[in-house]
Design an enzyme around this catalytic site. Structure first.
Site, PDB file in Angstrom:
ATOM      1  N   ASP A 124     -46.850  54.580  47.925  1.00 34.28           N
ATOM      2  CA  ASP A 124     -47.215  54.379  49.333  1.00 34.28           C
ATOM      3  C   ASP A 124     -48.604  53.760  49.364  1.00 34.28           C
ATOM      4  O   ASP A 124     -49.406  53.963  48.443  1.00 34.28           O
ATOM      5  CB  ASP A 124     -47.241  55.716  50.082  1.00 34.28           C
ATOM      6  CG  ASP A 124     -45.850  56.291  50.324  1.00 34.28           C
ATOM      7  OD1 ASP A 124     -44.893  55.506  50.459  1.00 34.28           O
ATOM      8  OD2 ASP A 124     -45.729  57.519  50.387  1.00 34.28           O
ATOM      9  N   ASP A 142     -40.427  52.467  54.219  1.00 37.75           N
ATOM     10  CA  ASP A 142     -40.492  53.440  55.312  1.00 37.75           C
ATOM     11  C   ASP A 142     -40.434  52.743  56.673  1.00 37.75           C
ATOM     12  O   ASP A 142     -39.810  53.244  57.611  1.00 37.75           O
ATOM     13  CB  ASP A 142     -41.770  54.271  55.209  1.00 37.75           C
ATOM     14  CG  ASP A 142     -41.848  55.071  53.923  1.00 37.75           C
ATOM     15  OD1 ASP A 142     -40.788  55.437  53.379  1.00 37.75           O
ATOM     16  OD2 ASP A 142     -42.977  55.330  53.461  1.00 37.75           O
TER      17      ASP A 142
END
Length: 174
Positions: A124, A142
């Protein structure tokens, strides 16, 4: 929707989603790992490297490795495979539903692949917010997952309100 058209749509969305996500993750690894957070647009966007062993907002990240494997790799893999099969085989899906499910499968598949090659962790690197009001750290996959979920909600709303379907210029009759 014709099967050929749906397969083309699904293939393009999957390839674009997985390709963009994996490319940006590689950039994050090469440019952000072991580097301080980079801030843009007055702090609205922050780029910082993180590896997430859990799901959304690190949920389940503290579970034992074996449990995370069965939950995030085995179970998610089966769910992704089933959703992809439904997406390819169903004759009832509208184009918007197909695109939405393809975004969900593409985002899920890219994060799933991360877990396979990164010892159960997902890369991330993006964070949005103003001051102390911030999102969790996330990635392009995401974003695809959330966009797909939003499009599914929109498709459901349109299915419940046939007068709002695209191309229906007549609207309700008086």
């Amino acid at each position: 929707m014709a099967r050929r058209y749906r397969l083309t749509l699904v293939s393009l969305v999957l390839a674009g989603t997985v390709g963009c996500d994996q490319a940006t993750k590689q950039l994050a690894i090469s440019q952000l790992r072991d580097e301080p957070t980079r801030s843009f647009l007055g702090g609205l966007l922050r780029l910082t490297f993180a590896e997430n062993p859990g799901a959304f907002l690190s949920l389940g990240g503290g579970l034992p490795h074996a449990v995370r494997f069965w939950l995030f790799i085995a179970a998610v893999g089966v769910l992704l495979l089933g959703t992809l099969a439904y997406l390819v085989m169903s004759r009832r899906l509208e184009p918007l539903q197909s695109a939405a499910l393809a975004l969900i499968v593409g985002g899920g598949l890219s994060n799933w692949f991360d877990r396979l090659v990164n010892d159960g962790r997902v890369v991330d690197f993006m964070n949005l917010g103003i001051g102390s009001l911030r999102t969790g750290i996330f990635n392009v996959a995401d974003v695809a997952l959330m966009l797909g979920a939003g499009l599914l909600l929109l498709a459901g709303r349109r299915a419940n309100n046939p007068g709002e379907r695209q191309g229906d210029a007549t609207g309700p009759s008086h």
